[in-house]
Design an enzyme around this catalytic site. Structure first.
Site, PDB file in Angstrom:
ATOM      1  N   PRO A  86       0.812  -1.230   0.000  1.00 52.74           N
ATOM      2  CA  PRO A  86       0.000   0.000   0.000  1.00 52.74           C
ATOM      3  C   PRO A  86       0.841   1.275   0.000  1.00 52.74           C
ATOM      4  CG  PRO A  86      -0.235  -1.217   2.077  1.00 52.74           C
ATOM      5  CD  PRO A  86       0.558  -2.073   1.164  1.00 52.74           C
ATOM      6  N   ARG A 150      -3.878  -8.060 -21.032  1.00 56.41           N
ATOM      7  CA  ARG A 150      -4.766  -7.607 -22.113  1.00 56.41           C
ATOM      8  C   ARG A 150      -4.062  -6.674 -23.107  1.00 56.41           C
ATOM      9  NH1 ARG A 150      -6.939  -2.582 -21.508  1.00 56.41           N
ATOM     10  NH2 ARG A 150      -8.899  -2.926 -22.610  1.00 56.41           N
ATOM     11  N   ASP A 164      -9.269   3.056 -24.735  1.00 58.01           N
ATOM     12  CA  ASP A 164      -9.466   2.792 -23.307  1.00 58.01           C
ATOM     13  C   ASP A 164      -9.527   4.092 -22.511  1.00 58.01           C
ATOM     14  OD1 ASP A 164      -9.379   0.062 -23.430  1.00 58.01           O
ATOM     15  OD2 ASP A 164      -7.275  -0.116 -22.861  1.00 58.01           O
TER      16      ASP A 164
HETATM   17  N1  ADE Z   1      -1.218  -4.852  -0.131  1.00 61.79           N
HETATM   18  C1  ADE Z   1      -2.105  -4.406   0.778  1.00 61.79           C
HETATM   19  N2  ADE Z   1      -2.797  -3.359   0.326  1.00 61.79           N
HETATM   20  C2  ADE Z   1      -2.323  -3.113  -0.931  1.00 61.79           C
HETATM   21  C3  ADE Z   1      -2.623  -2.133  -1.913  1.00 61.79           C
HETATM   22  N3  ADE Z   1      -3.558  -1.202  -1.720  1.00 61.79           N
HETATM   23  N4  ADE Z   1      -1.941  -2.185  -3.077  1.00 61.79           N
HETATM   24  C4  ADE Z   1      -0.982  -3.119  -3.281  1.00 61.79           C
HETATM   25  N5  ADE Z   1      -0.650  -4.059  -2.391  1.00 61.79           N
HETATM   26  C5  ADE Z   1      -1.313  -4.059  -1.223  1.00 61.79           C
END
Ligand code: ADE
Length: 221
Positions: A86, A150, A164
């Site tokens: 994240p 893709r 896209d």
């Molecule tokens: N692992 C936990 N949350 C994540 C996110 N938002 N993006 C990528 N990997 C993650």
């Protein structure tokens, strides 16, 4: 292209890539996707992959050894190693385009409370799929893999992703199919006109209008 995904939960990937466009791309040998359980690389007697954090704190932290050994066994000079986290950089269509030109991608899915910071030193790129916390990187690796496959040559018609959303920082224009009138909702007249120049103008304008109302941040770019 070859994609290797490192996870503690290989069963989460069962059936994910076995339908629709990704399945066809695999069958046509445009991409080879392999899931690896990095627990298999643990040299611990009990195949342990995590430990308590130095300095204290809640939860368990993924250790370096199994992930380092697994990545090192797969990595070649053509590999790009990508950590899903994240706190990575926000994943965007432009990154999908760039990654679709690579020969070999290795995704590392974190899990539990976190991973040893030194695991980042293995990686060429750290990606987040959005400002929310998932239980692990598995779903993020699926999303990113889908969006890259893709784009591989011959997987879908080039024409299909030329328009896209996010190309040129615009959302896609609205599309319609038969019938011309569905429960009183009419297809815009211009699309029935056969005038290709007018249709192109209409679509571009609709694209801009939609982007303006839903994603003004894209237009600022
Ligand atoms: N692992 C936990 N949350 C994540 C996110 N938002 N993006 C990528 N990997 C993650």
């Amino acid at each position: 292209m070859k994609i290797d995904i490192l996870t503690l939960f290989p069963e989460m990937f069962e059936n994910v890539f076995s339908s629709s466009i990704i399945k066809r791309a695999i069958n046509q040998k445009k991409v080879k996707i392999k899931i690896h359980n990095f627990r298999d690389y643990s040299i611990d007697l009990h195949h342990k992959v995590d430990d308590t954090p130095y300095g204290g704190g809640a939860g368990m932290v993924l250790t370096c050894q199994p992930i380092f050994d697994c990545v090192e066994s797969l990595k070649t000079k053509d590999s790009k190693v990508i950590l899903l986290t994240p706190d990575g950089i926000p994943y965007k269509q432009e990154i999908a385009y760039n990654l679709s030109k690579e020969k070999h991608l290795i995704f590392i899915c974190g899990h539990y409370e976190g991973f040893d910071e030194r695991i980042r030193s293995l990686c060429d790129l750290q990606l987040s799929i959005g400002d929310y916390i998932l239980t692990g990187g598995e779903f993020a690796s699926m999303v990113i893999t889908d969006s890259i496959v893709r784009l591989l040559p011959g997987v879908i018609e080039e024409e299909s992703h030329k328009n896209d959303s996010f190309n040129n920082n615009l959302l896609d224009y609205p599309t319609y199919t038969k019938p011309r009138n569905f429960r009183g909702m009419e297809v815009p007249e211009v699309l029935l006109s056969g005038d290709h120049k007018k249709i192109e103008e209409y679509r571009r304008l609709e694209s801009i209008k939609k982007t303006q109302s839903r994603r003004p941040d894209l237009l600022e770019k």
